[in-house]
Design an enzyme around this catalytic site. Sequence first.
Site, PDB file in Angstrom:
ATOM      1  N   HIS A  40      35.948  44.163  36.107  1.00  0.00           N
ATOM      2  CA  HIS A  40      37.125  43.286  35.975  1.00  0.00           C
ATOM      3  C   HIS A  40      37.067  42.139  36.988  1.00  0.00           C
ATOM      4  CE1 HIS A  40      38.897  47.234  34.554  1.00  0.00           C
ATOM      5  NE2 HIS A  40      39.122  46.445  33.523  1.00  0.00           N
ATOM      6  N   SER A 193      36.069  51.652  32.771  1.00  0.00           N
ATOM      7  CA  SER A 193      37.073  52.603  33.280  1.00  0.00           C
ATOM      8  C   SER A 193      36.777  54.009  32.774  1.00  0.00           C
ATOM      9  CB  SER A 193      38.472  52.194  32.822  1.00  0.00           C
ATOM     10  OG  SER A 193      38.759  50.923  33.335  1.00  0.00           O
TER      11      SER A 193
END
Length: 287
Positions: A40, A193
């Site tokens: 990210h 994730s």
Amino acid sequence: MSEIINTATVASVREIVGDWRASHRSVALVPTMGNIHAGHISLTEFAHELADRVLMTIFVNPTQFGAGEDLENYPRTLKQDMAAVKAAGTVHAVFVPKSIKAIYPYGIDEAIQVNMPPLSRELCGAFRPGHFDGVASVVLRLLNIAQPDLLILGEKDYQQLVLMERLVSDLRLPVSVLGAPTERHADGLALSSRNRYLSDDERVRAPTLHATLAGVGNAIREGERNYAILLEHAKHKLEAAGFAVDYVEVRDAKDLSVPNGRQAPRELIVLGAARIGSARLIDNVRI
Ligand code: PAF
């Protein structure tokens, strides 16, 4: 960079972006579902290079999760996320909606949903019915709220990127969509994730996904044209490493159409999705 602006309401996002615009700053939106990792952060660095102001959103979007998927267990780590974003120094404001109603004012069951074209039901969409309708529904809402100049998405979720380009072009939304390169561990595993669901043993085997797709890419680059055999070998290799394979496919990199031997050669991409333990991993390699 001065303090990050932390906002929870649509009105305040509009005000912040309005102020940026009034001082002629360009704005990039980086939508996320939180559990911020280096992948990210690399999206925000990419955004920061291209725009004067970077707005990140953190929202675990219920409409893109199917029955039996990990909506309830999806890692929610807001405190660590804010610390990571602050340390990166590439984000000017973070929008964390106060409640689901900030994004879906009529609630999820009454929400207007985007009905995406058939590509949304292929590849990952064939295994996650309605997923891309949910992604498009939330991305459209976030774009309407923030009205950025740029929408930054990761190339790891390549089908999502292509479908969001399609959303923007079909609905003539005044924003440019840009894909940021995939961030990888040294052994090739793409940052995600969902890697946190891997046991130690699964983590050792997980890079086989990228290695296998890269192997298919190399063979095609070297002139192999029998995709069916290549993909069959790739599936066996993944199964031997303990994966349950959803798909491995070669597609046109521009629009994800199935390559047709009669057309002029175009840029291709190998895409794969496979489950190992309770993690479903996706990856792709451009040819
Ligand atoms: O890629 C993601 O994390 C999500 O699909 C997105 C784009 C933030 C929409 O919820």
